[in-house]
Design an enzyme around this catalytic site. Structure first.
Site, short mmCIF file in Angstrom:
data_model
loop_
_atom_site.label_atom_id
_atom_site.label_comp_id
_atom_site.label_asym_id
_atom_site.label_seq_id
_atom_site.Cartn_x
_atom_site.Cartn_y
_atom_site.Cartn_z
N PRO A 13 0.80 -1.22 0.00
CA PRO A 13 0.00 0.00 0.00
C PRO A 13 0.83 1.28 0.00
O PRO A 13 1.89 1.34 0.63
CB PRO A 13 -0.81 -0.10 1.30
CG PRO A 13 -0.08 -1.08 2.14
CD PRO A 13 0.57 -2.04 1.19
N ASN A 14 0.31 2.24 -0.72
CA ASN A 14 0.85 3.60 -0.83
C ASN A 14 2.14 3.70 -1.66
O ASN A 14 2.63 4.80 -1.91
CB ASN A 14 1.09 4.23 0.57
CG ASN A 14 -0.20 4.32 1.35
OD1 ASN A 14 -1.18 4.87 0.86
ND2 ASN A 14 -0.24 3.76 2.55
N ARG A 21 5.21 10.92 -2.51
CA ARG A 21 4.92 10.61 -1.11
C ARG A 21 6.17 10.80 -0.25
O ARG A 21 7.17 10.09 -0.45
CB ARG A 21 4.48 9.14 -1.04
CG ARG A 21 4.33 8.60 0.35
CD ARG A 21 4.23 7.08 0.34
NE ARG A 21 4.03 6.60 1.69
CZ ARG A 21 4.29 5.37 2.09
NH1 ARG A 21 4.76 4.47 1.24
NH2 ARG A 21 4.07 5.02 3.33
N TYR A 26 11.28 8.59 1.21
CA TYR A 26 11.21 7.52 0.20
C TYR A 26 11.88 7.87 -1.13
O TYR A 26 11.94 7.02 -2.02
CB TYR A 26 9.74 7.14 -0.03
CG TYR A 26 9.08 6.60 1.22
CD1 TYR A 26 9.54 5.44 1.82
CD2 TYR A 26 8.03 7.28 1.83
CE1 TYR A 26 8.95 4.95 2.98
CE2 TYR A 26 7.44 6.80 2.99
CZ TYR A 26 7.90 5.64 3.56
OH TYR A 26 7.33 5.16 4.71
N ASN A 77 7.98 -5.56 -1.13
CA ASN A 77 7.93 -4.47 -0.16
C ASN A 77 6.48 -4.42 0.32
O ASN A 77 5.62 -3.88 -0.39
CB ASN A 77 8.35 -3.14 -0.77
CG ASN A 77 8.33 -2.02 0.25
OD1 ASN A 77 7.79 -2.18 1.35
ND2 ASN A 77 8.91 -0.88 -0.10
N ALA A 80 3.14 -0.82 4.74
CA ALA A 80 2.65 -0.86 6.11
C ALA A 80 2.18 -2.26 6.53
O ALA A 80 2.18 -2.58 7.73
CB ALA A 80 1.52 0.15 6.29
N GLU A 101 12.65 -9.41 1.33
CA GLU A 101 11.84 -8.28 1.81
C GLU A 101 12.63 -6.99 1.60
O GLU A 101 13.80 -6.92 1.98
CB GLU A 101 11.55 -8.51 3.31
CG GLU A 101 10.81 -7.37 3.98
CD GLU A 101 10.67 -7.62 5.50
OE1 GLU A 101 10.92 -8.76 5.97
OE2 GLU A 101 10.32 -6.66 6.21
N HIS A 103 12.68 -2.65 1.92
CA HIS A 103 12.13 -1.36 2.34
C HIS A 103 13.03 -0.26 1.82
O HIS A 103 14.26 -0.35 1.93
CB HIS A 103 12.04 -1.27 3.87
CG HIS A 103 11.18 -2.35 4.44
ND1 HIS A 103 9.81 -2.32 4.34
CD2 HIS A 103 11.49 -3.50 5.05
CE1 HIS A 103 9.31 -3.41 4.88
NE2 HIS A 103 10.32 -4.15 5.31
N ARG A 110 13.52 4.28 12.33
CA ARG A 110 12.28 5.07 12.37
C ARG A 110 11.46 4.70 13.62
O ARG A 110 12.00 4.22 14.61
CB ARG A 110 11.52 4.84 11.06
CG ARG A 110 12.34 5.28 9.84
CD ARG A 110 11.59 5.09 8.55
NE ARG A 110 10.38 5.92 8.51
CZ ARG A 110 9.38 5.73 7.63
NH1 ARG A 110 9.48 4.77 6.72
NH2 ARG A 110 8.33 6.51 7.66
C1 DQA Z 1 8.24 0.99 3.76
C2 DQA Z 1 8.35 1.18 5.27
C3 DQA Z 1 7.00 0.97 5.93
O1 DQA Z 1 7.12 1.16 7.33
C4 DQA Z 1 5.98 1.95 5.40
O2 DQA Z 1 4.71 1.70 5.97
C5 DQA Z 1 5.92 1.95 3.92
C6 DQA Z 1 7.16 1.85 3.15
C7 DQA Z 1 9.57 1.34 3.05
O3 DQA Z 1 9.68 0.97 1.88
O4 DQA Z 1 10.44 1.97 3.63
O5 DQA Z 1 4.87 2.11 3.33
O6 DQA Z 1 7.95 -0.38 3.50
#
Ligand code: DQA
Length: 150
Positions: A13-14, A21, A26, A77, A80, A101, A103, A110
């Site tokens: 998501p997002n 964003r 990011y 990835n 959240a 995985e 990020h 964080r």
């Molecule tokens: C994320 C880190 C997560 O905590 C966050 O909710 C994201 C992006 C990252 O790529 O750093 O949406 O996965």
């Protein structure tokens, strides 16, 4: 010539908003640019990637299940959902495929709630904090794992 390694790349998501964003966290690279970079990198690695993004947990679970028997590994990835989703972890575990995985940010630098990942415990590896370059590193590592001598 050997068959290409079939890699599923999943974005949670997002991540469709990458580029606009919270760019200070990011970066400015868009998701389309990340996917294009992965497709180009895959060509030099005897691999092919299928990239998919969803904001919906169940849709991601469906895509993970569909990878069973059809893909050789997964780069994900989970956004959240990393910190909340037993369902995504269980689906990944059910595939029995190697999972990396990713990020973009260093989640350990964080908020506390980002320090827990439901996915890391079943992952081959975790890459966190390398920005968009983390995806290419994940693909390289996954292909190297698939090509390791048995
Ligand atoms: C994320 C880190 C997560 O905590 C966050 O909710 C994201 C992006 C990252 O790529 O750093 O949406 O996965």
């Amino acid at each position: 010539m050997a068959e290409a390694h079939r890699i599923l790349v999943l974005h949670g998501p997002n991540l469709n908003l990458l580029g606009q964003r919270e760019p200070e966290i990011y970066g400015r690279t868009t998701l389309a640019e990340i996917d294009a970079g992965l497709a180009a990198a895959a060509k030099g690695m005897q691999a092919e990637v299928e990239c998919f993004q969803s904001n919906h947990e169940g849709v991601l679970v469906d895509r993970i299940q569909e990878a069973m028997g059809r893909r050789d590994g997964i780069v994900i990835n989970p956004g959240a959902f990393t910190h909340t989703s037993v369902a995504i972890r269980d689906a990944l575990a059910a595939t029995d495929l190697p999972v990396v995985e990713v990020h973009l940010s260093n989640v350990f630098a964080r908020e506390d709630f980002r320090h827990r990942s439901y996915v890391s415990g079943i992952a081959l590896a975790v890459i966190s904090g390398l920005g968009a370059g983390g995806y290419t590193a994940a693909l390289q590592g996954l292909v190297a794992h698939l090509e390791r001598p048995v």
